[in-house]
Each structure stands twice: as C-alpha cells, then as structure tokens.
Scaffold this active site. Structure first.
Site, mmCIF file in Angstrom:
data_model
loop_
_atom_site.group_PDB
_atom_site.id
_atom_site.type_symbol
_atom_site.label_atom_id
_atom_site.label_comp_id
_atom_site.label_asym_id
_atom_site.label_seq_id
_atom_site.Cartn_x
_atom_site.Cartn_y
_atom_site.Cartn_z
ATOM 1 N N LYS A 244 60.196 39.934 -0.453
ATOM 2 C CA LYS A 244 61.208 38.859 -0.148
ATOM 3 C C LYS A 244 62.169 39.056 0.975
ATOM 4 O O LYS A 244 62.959 38.271 1.507
ATOM 5 C CB LYS A 244 62.101 37.981 -1.234
ATOM 6 C CG LYS A 244 60.745 36.836 -1.736
ATOM 7 C CD LYS A 244 62.152 36.539 -3.077
ATOM 8 C CE LYS A 244 61.227 35.019 -3.704
ATOM 9 N NZ LYS A 244 61.960 34.315 -5.162
HETATM 10 N N1 GLU Z 1 59.225 31.173 -10.566
HETATM 11 C C1 GLU Z 1 58.409 32.168 -10.919
HETATM 12 C C2 GLU Z 1 58.206 33.155 -9.381
HETATM 13 O O1 GLU Z 1 59.220 32.907 -8.533
HETATM 14 C C3 GLU Z 1 56.935 31.895 -10.949
HETATM 15 C C4 GLU Z 1 57.256 30.966 -11.878
HETATM 16 C C5 GLU Z 1 55.469 29.943 -12.450
HETATM 17 O O2 GLU Z 1 55.000 29.976 -11.495
HETATM 18 O O3 GLU Z 1 55.701 29.893 -13.540
HETATM 19 O O4 GLU Z 1 57.837 34.695 -9.346
#
Ligand code: GLU
Length: 270
Positions: A244
């Site tokens: 990111k």
């Molecule tokens: N919020 C998690 C991430 O951005 C992904 C969670 C999920 O899809 O289970 O890596």
C-alpha cells in the site's frame, strides 16, 4: 440461498491494483445478489481518517457499487468494525466460557524466539504452547484459540480447489482477543461474515492461511462457514507482492498518471 458477498478493505493505506482486481471479481461474483461494504478499521496504529475517505473514493472511481455499507446503511448496520466491538466481545465471551481459549502472556518476540529456526513463511510461526495450561494471568493478556492438534482441515476453494492444513503443524494456537482489548482480525471477520449472512467470501490468496483458523472459529461458535474464493495475488514486475505504500501501484497514483479504471482492470500487470 441468495448470494451475499462483501468487500472488506482496511483503511491502513491507499488501495492498489491488487485490491482493484479482488474487489472487481467480488463484484462480478455477487452479480444478481447483494454486495456489502465493510470497513475493517480495527488496526488502530495504522488506520487514518484520510485513508477511509480515499478508500471510498477510489472504490467508487473504479466503478464498484455496494448496496449495504457505512455510507448507504442497511439491515446489518453498523458496517464499520470499530463500531461493532460489543458483537465481537459477546462471541469472545462465548468462546472463553466454552473452554476454547487460554490466556497467553507471550510477546510476539517470545513466540518468534521459541519457534527457533528462521521463519520464511509470511504466516506467523506455530505457537509453541507455552501458556496452554495457564490458569492465572494478569488482567491484560492475549487470548488464544487452542487448535485441535493433528486434525486435518479441508475446504474447497472456489478458485484454487481443495485446500488442506493440519492444525498444530501448519498453523498453531492463534489470537482471538488482544491485550489492548480488541478482537483479532480472525474473530472480527468471522463474527461479521456470520452476522451479515455472507454466503461467499472473496479475498486475496494471502488469506488462505487465515481461512483454516476462521473455519475453526465458525465451528466453535456453532455457525456454518460461508464458501471461500481466493483470488491470485497481483505481483509487481519483480515478482513481489504489491504494498500500500508504493505510490506507483496505488489506484490514486495510477489515476494521477492518467490511467482509467478500465485500463487498470484490464491490465493486471500494468
Ligand atoms: N480487511 C482485510 C484486508 O484488507 C481483508 C479481510 C477479508 O477479506 O477477510 O486485508
């Protein structure tokens, strides 16, 4: 059962091409069903308000649309994890009362040191069991799930086919509740996917290792696990995973450089 899928970004940085591919696929698989946006904002150290705003803007710019979420409401509101803590706490208490958890005073460093050999996988090392039999504990401790040693867990992934892992060998006792009084990703994700009645989880292949842990949590909480579809990860020209923090692959960086949403979605290796 009508299809219910979710997009679950974490506002810990700007979304990149990898997110675009995964979310686009999630939207396609949800065609004709319901798609939910969930804001996974539990990482207090890394979440920033400007990333939350950017996340919504980038996703809309890309052409993603959802029918339930923090900005549109819906029957399972709220959709922001930091506003759902009481739900996670209730499941944590249930797991604790049923004897699935143990308090753990090991630091991350303790676990790494006990694991011995250098650790080349991206997953955390198998927990060495140090606190498994612990009864007394200070107030602020981590709570771990005691995995059923030796049990082979199997699920059929919608993209990668059959996946197997042996509890206690391929992964160990994992965090459910953290000593800073927050749920782990594994618990929050399972509680939300269950309560939001998600029928299929679409996400990056880096989370396949988490899926085995989550299957154990669904079972311990008496819930049916959804189907899982993991998307191949998008790599950069050198074969590394996208980060990111690398502006050249973020959606805003590409947009500023003149890319259209359609080009980004058509050119996975742009
Ligand atoms: N919020 C998690 C991430 O951005 C992904 C969670 C999920 O899809 O289970 O890596």
């Amino acid at each position: 059962m009508p299809y219910r899928g979710r997009l679950a970004p974490s506002p810990t940085g700007f979304l990149h091409r990898g997110h675009a591919r995964t979310f686009w696929l999630a939207q396609q698989r949800a065609a004709g069903g319901t798609l939910i946006l969930r804001n996974d904002d539990l990482d207090r150290a890394r979440v920033r308000p400007e990333f939350v705003d950017a996340m919504f803007e980038d996703m809309r710019w890309l052409g993603l649309r959802w029918s339930e979420g923090p900005d549109v409401g819906g029957p399972h509101a709220p959709y922001t994890q930091s506003e759902r803590l009481s739900l996670y706490r209730a499941s944590f208490e249930r797991l604790k009362a049923a004897g699935f958890l143990f308090p753990c005073i090991c630091s991350r460093k303790d676990v790494l040191t006990a694991a011995g050999a250098p650790h080349d996988s991206e997953d955390e090392p198998v927990y060495p069991g140090t606190c498994r039999a612990r009864r007394d504990h200070p107030l602020d401790v981590n709570w771990r799930f005691r995995v059923p040693d030796g049990e082979t867990l199997v699920f059929t992934d919608g993209h990668f086919g059959e996946q197997r892992a042996i509890a206690g060998v391929d992964f160990g006792d994992f965090l459910v509740w953290r000593k800073d009084d927050l749920p782990s990703y594994q618990l929050a994700c399972v509680v939300d996917d269950a309560l939001m009645r998600i029928t299929e989880v679409v996400r990056g292949a880096d989370l396949i290792a988490s899926t085995f842990r989550q299957i154990l949590l669904f079972r311990a909480l008496g819930w049916t696990a959804p189907a899982f579809y993991h998307c191949p990860l998008v790599l950069d020209e050198t074969g590394k995973r996208l980060a990111k923090r690398d502006a050249s692959t973020t959606l805003r960086g590409l947009r500023a450089a003149g890319w259209t949403a359609g080009q980004i979605l058509r050119e996975p290796t742009a």
